[in-house]
Motif scaffolding. Structure first.
Motif, mmCIF file in Angstrom:
data_model
loop_
_atom_site.group_PDB
_atom_site.id
_atom_site.type_symbol
_atom_site.label_atom_id
_atom_site.label_comp_id
_atom_site.label_asym_id
_atom_site.label_seq_id
_atom_site.Cartn_x
_atom_site.Cartn_y
_atom_site.Cartn_z
ATOM 1 N N ALA A 83 0.817 -1.210 0.000
ATOM 2 C CA ALA A 83 0.000 0.000 0.000
ATOM 3 C C ALA A 83 0.855 1.266 0.000
ATOM 4 O O ALA A 83 0.533 2.241 -0.694
ATOM 5 N N VAL A 84 1.944 1.262 0.764
ATOM 6 C CA VAL A 84 2.787 2.463 0.851
ATOM 7 C C VAL A 84 3.319 2.862 -0.520
ATOM 8 O O VAL A 84 3.102 4.006 -0.969
ATOM 9 N N PRO A 85 4.027 1.988 -1.254
ATOM 10 C CA PRO A 85 4.509 2.413 -2.569
ATOM 11 C C PRO A 85 3.388 2.653 -3.574
ATOM 12 O O PRO A 85 3.502 3.550 -4.428
ATOM 13 N N MET A 210 -2.167 12.080 0.512
ATOM 14 C CA MET A 210 -3.215 11.325 -0.165
ATOM 15 C C MET A 210 -3.536 11.933 -1.530
ATOM 16 O O MET A 210 -3.267 13.107 -1.787
ATOM 17 N N GLY A 211 -4.095 11.105 -2.400
ATOM 18 C CA GLY A 211 -4.466 11.568 -3.730
ATOM 19 C C GLY A 211 -3.359 11.419 -4.755
ATOM 20 O O GLY A 211 -3.482 11.918 -5.879
ATOM 21 N N LYS A 212 -2.268 10.716 -4.395
ATOM 22 C CA LYS A 212 -1.142 10.542 -5.314
ATOM 23 C C LYS A 212 -0.968 9.082 -5.728
ATOM 24 O O LYS A 212 0.069 8.689 -6.250
ATOM 25 N N GLN A 213 -1.984 8.278 -5.492
ATOM 26 C CA GLN A 213 -1.883 6.841 -5.696
ATOM 27 C C GLN A 213 -1.708 6.474 -7.170
ATOM 28 O O GLN A 213 -2.138 7.191 -8.069
ATOM 29 N N SER A 214 -1.098 5.312 -7.383
ATOM 30 C CA SER A 214 -0.949 4.753 -8.725
ATOM 31 C C SER A 214 -2.316 4.388 -9.283
ATOM 32 O O SER A 214 -3.245 4.040 -8.543
ATOM 33 N N VAL A 215 -2.443 4.429 -10.598
ATOM 34 C CA VAL A 215 -3.694 4.009 -11.235
ATOM 35 C C VAL A 215 -3.931 2.519 -11.031
ATOM 36 O O VAL A 215 -5.049 2.027 -11.206
ATOM 37 N N HIS A 216 -2.874 1.793 -10.656
ATOM 38 C CA HIS A 216 -2.982 0.354 -10.436
ATOM 39 C C HIS A 216 -3.276 0.006 -8.978
ATOM 40 O O HIS A 216 -3.389 -1.170 -8.637
ATOM 41 N N CYS A 217 -3.426 1.010 -8.122
ATOM 42 C CA CYS A 217 -3.644 0.756 -6.698
ATOM 43 C C CYS A 217 -5.048 0.214 -6.470
ATOM 44 O O CYS A 217 -6.039 0.869 -6.820
ATOM 45 N N PRO A 218 -5.180 -0.965 -5.881
ATOM 46 C CA PRO A 218 -6.519 -1.494 -5.588
ATOM 47 C C PRO A 218 -7.263 -0.583 -4.617
ATOM 48 O O PRO A 218 -6.656 0.048 -3.746
ATOM 49 N N SER A 219 -8.571 -0.540 -4.749
ATOM 50 C CA SER A 219 -9.370 0.342 -3.899
ATOM 51 C C SER A 219 -9.168 0.042 -2.416
ATOM 52 O O SER A 219 -9.134 0.954 -1.589
ATOM 53 N N LEU A 221 -6.595 -0.806 -0.905
ATOM 54 C CA LEU A 221 -5.304 -0.303 -0.423
ATOM 55 C C LEU A 221 -5.145 1.195 -0.680
ATOM 56 O O LEU A 221 -4.100 1.768 -0.381
ATOM 57 N N ASN A 222 -6.171 1.813 -1.235
ATOM 58 C CA ASN A 222 -6.119 3.219 -1.619
ATOM 59 C C ASN A 222 -6.475 4.087 -0.411
ATOM 60 O O ASN A 222 -7.610 4.074 0.070
ATOM 61 N N TYR A 223 -5.485 4.837 0.093
ATOM 62 C CA TYR A 223 -5.714 5.652 1.284
ATOM 63 C C TYR A 223 -6.815 6.695 1.068
ATOM 64 O O TYR A 223 -7.610 6.974 1.972
#
Length: 361
Positions: A83-85, A210-219, A221-223
């Motif tokens: 989740a962090v990366p 927050m709001g900088k997540q990868s487009v591949h980040c599962p919901s 794990l999405n902060y």
């Protein structure tokens, strides 16, 4: 000899007896609802109050400012390794990982799937608290594990990252000592050491991260998603979260984090004094400057496995369990989390002295 089992497990670990008794009392009928928390809708007013009460308690315990969000997530600490990366590391970015043992190494390996990881291996024999590394403005964050349970290494300082967001895995020493949360961009902790049963993970994140997540980040794990829905995007580990909320309240009732820190220091000092005054019968492989207060590994006569087995067998007969060291390092390990009392540690140190005396006669 204790008439009760004394659990020195590194995790899942001992829970406060007062908390377990309250869980037992409320198990079949939570606050007059006629049902258990395990049967309750996670969107019911009763459960949503459990969540908000837990957030308020941990915010007070750690003096967390309003520009930080408190999340309760599934997946354990290992889930946060991803989740962090996925939330903080751009695919073309870099992150620095301080490798102090098993868990930080696993976290670095997981993060390397999502971006470039620079690993640092500190020299704990150096008296300086400064972490030497080539600073780079393009580094997205600096990551470390504040206490490594396997090797018994705990950093007694907060690394100075010179403005780079600092991320910490505090799974095994959260709420055992006071610290300044504002020095961190993100802190996470799997519950099963100091704050509850396995299955729920505490995440404390500064809002601007927050709001900088990868487009591949599962919901899950999405902060940002979890924050928007107050950790209730999907069904959380409800029962585990409920018990964790009770542990937060128990710590508050005991006097807060400062009291936990005083007890932690006292308990670890008791064990280290026996080790250091044993003329080499017991030995701790960790340099004194980074000895953990909560996970104390030690050997008998430099790794005499026969004596160590005798020690573990006799400890079990005295109702002291789960003292065996991690399979990767062997030996003995005493985990002294918040729920382990000073009196229980006193029984352990008395046994250590008795065992040593019996073998040196």
């Amino acid at each position: 000899m204790s008439s009760k089992i004394i659990n020195f497990s590194p995790g899942p670990s001992k829970l406060p007896e007062d908390v377990l008794l309250q869980v037992q009392q409320e198990l079949l009928d939570y606050h007059g609802t006629g049902i258990s928390v395990m049967e309750m809708s996670h969107r019911s007013p009763e459960f949503m109050k459990i969540v908000t009460d837990a957030q308020e308690n941990i915010r007070q315990l750690l003096n967390i400012p309003s520009d930080y969000t408190i999340l309760f997530m599934a997946g354990g600490g290992t889930g946060q390794f991803a989740a962090v990366p996925l939330n903080l590391l751009p695919s073309t970015g870099k992150a620095v990982y301080l490798n102090t043992g098993t868990w930080s190494a696993k976290a670095a390996k997981e993060a390397s799937k999502y971006g470039r990881v620079i690993e640092l291996k500190p020299d704990f024999k150096s008296p300086s608290n400064e972490i030497q590394w080539d600073r780079d403005e393009d580094v997205s964050y600096f990551y470390y594990c504040s206490n490594e349970t396997v090797h018994g290494i705990e950093l007694n300082f907060i690394p100075d990252t010179h403005g780079i967001p600092l991320v910490a895995d505090m799974s095994s020493n959260i709420l055992t000592k006071d610290f300044d949360i504002t020095k961190f961009a993100l802190v996470f902790a799997g519950a099963q050491k100091n704050i509850g049963p396995a299955g729920v993970t505490l995440v404390i994140i500064r809002n601007d991260l927050m709001g900088k997540q990868s487009v591949h980040c599962p919901s899950v794990l999405n902060y940002s998603v979890m924050a928007k829905e107050n950790s209730l995007h999907n069904t959380p580990p409800c029962f585990n979260l409920y018990v964790m909320a009770l542990v937060f309240q128990w710590i508050s009732d005991q006097g807060g984090v400062k009291v936990m820190e005083q007890r932690s220091n006292a308990k670890s000092q008791m064990v280290y004094e026996v080790i250091d005054n044993s003329s080499g019968f017991y030995s701790c492989p960790v340099p004194a400057s980074v000895r953990s207060r909560v996970n104390i590994p030690f050997r008998i006569q430099n790794g005499n496995e026969d004596l160590e087995k005798q020690f573990l067998d006799e400890a079990k007969r005295r109702n002291m369990i789960q003292l065996k060291g991690h399979r990767s390092v062997g030996g003995i390990r005493a985990s002294l989390y918040n729920a382990v009392t000073v009196d229980e540690v006193s029984l352990l140190t008395t046994f250590m002295k008795d065992f040593m005396k019996s073998k040196l006669q």
